[in-house]
Design an enzyme around this catalytic site. Structure first.
Site, short mmCIF file in Angstrom:
data_model
loop_
_atom_site.label_atom_id
_atom_site.label_comp_id
_atom_site.label_asym_id
_atom_site.label_seq_id
_atom_site.Cartn_x
_atom_site.Cartn_y
_atom_site.Cartn_z
N HIS A 52 -5.60 -9.00 11.36
CA HIS A 52 -6.62 -8.23 11.04
C HIS A 52 -7.67 -8.08 11.95
O HIS A 52 -8.33 -6.95 11.93
CB HIS A 52 -6.96 -8.65 9.56
CG HIS A 52 -5.80 -8.58 8.64
ND1 HIS A 52 -5.59 -9.78 8.14
CD2 HIS A 52 -5.45 -7.77 8.18
CE1 HIS A 52 -4.57 -9.58 7.12
NE2 HIS A 52 -4.41 -8.53 7.00
N GLN A 169 6.19 0.12 7.55
CA GLN A 169 4.92 0.80 7.06
C GLN A 169 4.47 1.65 7.97
O GLN A 169 3.75 2.72 7.38
CB GLN A 169 4.06 -0.37 6.58
CG GLN A 169 2.82 -0.03 6.19
CD GLN A 169 1.85 -1.13 5.58
OE1 GLN A 169 2.07 -1.73 4.34
NE2 GLN A 169 1.01 -1.62 6.30
N VAL A 192 -0.20 -9.52 16.30
CA VAL A 192 -0.90 -10.96 16.86
C VAL A 192 0.05 -12.08 16.36
O VAL A 192 0.40 -12.07 15.30
CB VAL A 192 -2.32 -11.18 16.51
CG1 VAL A 192 -2.97 -12.20 16.94
CG2 VAL A 192 -3.12 -9.70 16.95
N ARG A 203 0.87 -14.11 4.35
CA ARG A 203 1.96 -15.23 3.70
C ARG A 203 2.34 -16.52 4.32
O ARG A 203 2.69 -17.07 3.88
CB ARG A 203 3.02 -14.25 3.59
CG ARG A 203 2.77 -13.02 2.41
CD ARG A 203 4.21 -12.34 1.91
NE ARG A 203 3.84 -11.80 0.86
CZ ARG A 203 3.65 -10.39 0.63
NH1 ARG A 203 3.70 -9.74 1.88
NH2 ARG A 203 3.52 -9.60 -0.51
O1 PAF Z 1 -0.37 -3.99 5.02
C1 PAF Z 1 -1.14 -4.04 3.96
O2 PAF Z 1 -2.01 -5.01 4.17
C2 PAF Z 1 -0.93 -3.12 2.94
O3 PAF Z 1 0.36 -2.61 2.74
C3 PAF Z 1 -1.87 -1.69 2.83
C4 PAF Z 1 -1.67 -0.96 4.04
C5 PAF Z 1 -3.12 -2.32 3.12
C6 PAF Z 1 -1.72 -1.30 1.60
O4 PAF Z 1 -2.02 -2.03 0.58
#
Ligand code: PAF
Length: 297
Positions: A52, A169, A192, A203
Site C-alpha cells: 500500500h 480487480q 511488492v 491476509r
Molecule cells: O483491494 C482492496 O483493498 C479492495 O478490494 C478495494 C479496492 C479497496 C475495494 O474495497
C-alpha cells in the site's frame, strides 16, 4: 510503475487530514480543488503494508492531492469469509499515509458509505466477474466495483491507484471506468514482495511461520512459469503446476494463463499467469506477467 516512485516534492507536503464523513471529505477536497491540480485516490481496506505504501507513494508522485480511503467493505465479503477478523490497524495506517505523502485519509463508517443499507443499484461486473476469483467468491467483484464506483463518486479523482496483486480487480476496475465513462485514469502499481518473493497482503498476517514458508510456493511457481515463457503456454503452465504440486500444505484453487485483459492467452507476447491457493484457512492470490514465445517456432 514500481515501488520506487520518485520522492514527493516538498511543495506537496501538507498535514494529513482525516475525514470520517462525506461532508468532511467535501470540505477538505473543496480547498484542494480551489488550489487546482490533480486529485489521486488510493482505495484500501486498511491494514496497510509496504504494498500500500508503494501505491500511496506513486499517487503522491503523480497527484497534487492524495486521498487514501480506508474502508473494510462488507459488500465484497461472502458468507463465512473473513469480514469480522480482517485486520484493522487504523493508527498504524495513518502513519503509513503520513510518511508516504498522503493528504487526506477518508475513513467512513458502513452507514456513511451505505446509508440505506445494501444499495438497490450495484455495479454488475459482467462475465469477467465470475471467472478466477469470481468463481470461488460469487458476488465479490460486484461488491468491489460498487464500492469503488462510490469512492470515485465521492472523491472525483483525476487518477486512481490499484495494485497489480489483485490483477482481476485492476482489470475489472479499468473495464468499469471505460464502460461507464467514469473519466478517471486508472494506474496499476507493481506488486511488492518480501525478500523471499511472497507478495505482500494484509491476509499474510493470518499465516503462521510454517504456512508462510508453504506460501512461498505461489511466487516460486509464478517465477518458474514466467521463466518458461519463451517455450510457450504449455510449458509455462506445466512448470508452474509442477512447483505447486510438490508444495506441501498448499491447496491450489486455480492456476491460469490468460491475456493481459484476462481473455485467452496470445500465442506470443504479453500474458498473465495467475494463481490462487489456500494455505491453512488463508486464501492467497498472486500473478505475474509472462512473455510468451511461440512453442511451434
Ligand atoms: O483491494 C482492496 O483493498 C479492495 O478490494 C478495494 C479496492 C479497496 C475495494 O474495497
Amino acid at each position: 510503475m514500481s515501488g520506487g516512485a520518485p520522492a514527493v516534492p516538498s511543495a506537496r507536503r501538507r498535514p494529513l487530514a482525516v475525514a470520517r464523513t462525506r461532508a468532511e471529505l467535501d470540505d477538505v477536497l473543496r480547498g484542494a480543488r480551489a488550489a487546482g491540480g490533480d486529485v489521486g485516490l488510493v482505495p484500501t481496506m486498511g491494514a496497510l503494508h509496504r504494498g500500500h505504501a508503494a501505491l500511496v507513494r506513486a499517487a503522491a508522485a503523480a497527484a497534487d492531492t492524495v486521498v487514501v480511503s480506508v474502508f473494510v467493505n462488507p459488500l465484497q465479503f461472502g458468507p463465512g469469509e473473513d469480514l469480522d477478523r480482517y485486520p484493522r490497524t487504523f493508527d498504524a495506517d495513518l502513519e503509513v499515509c503520513r510518511a508516504q505523502g498522503a493528504h487526506v485519509v477518508f475513513a467512513p463508517s458502513s452507514e456513511e458509505v451505505y446509508p440505506g443499507g445494501e444499495p438497490q443499484v450495484s455495479v454488475e461486473p459482467g462475465p469477467l466477474g465470475s471467472v478466477l476469483e469470481g468463481a470461488t467468491r460469487p458476488g465479490h467483484y460486484r461488491g468491489v466495483l460498487t464500492v469503488v464506483a462510490k469512492l470515485l463518486g465521492l472523491t472525483h479523482p483525476d487518477l486512481a491507484f490499484f495494485g497489480e496483486k489483485d490483477y482481476q480487480q485492476l482489470v475489472l476496475v479499468r473495464r468499469m471506468v471505460a464502460d461507464l465513462c467514469m473519466g478517471v485514469d486508472v494506474v496499476g502499481v507493481e506488486t511488492v514482495r518480501d525478500a523471499e518473493g511472497l507478495a505482500l497482503s494484509s491476509r499474510n498476517a493470518y499465516l503462521d511461520a510454517g504456512q508462510r514458508r508453504a506460501a512461498l510456493a505461489l511466487s516460486a511457481a509464478l517465477r518458474a512459469g514466467a521463466a518458461a515463457g519463451p517455450e510457450g503456454a504449455h510449458r509455462v503452465l506445466a512448470e508452474a503446476a509442477a512447483r505447486l504440486a510438490s508444495a506441501p500444505g498448499v491447496d491450489v484453487d486455480y492456476l491460469a494463463l490468460t491475456s493481459a485483459d484476462l481473455a485467452e492467452p496470445p500465442p506470443r507476447g504479453e500474458a498473465r499467469l495467475l494463481v490462487a491457493a489456500r494455505v491453512g484457512s488463508t486464501r492467497l492470490i498472486d500473478n505475474t506477467v509472462v512473455l510468451l514465445g511461440d512453442e511451434r517456432s
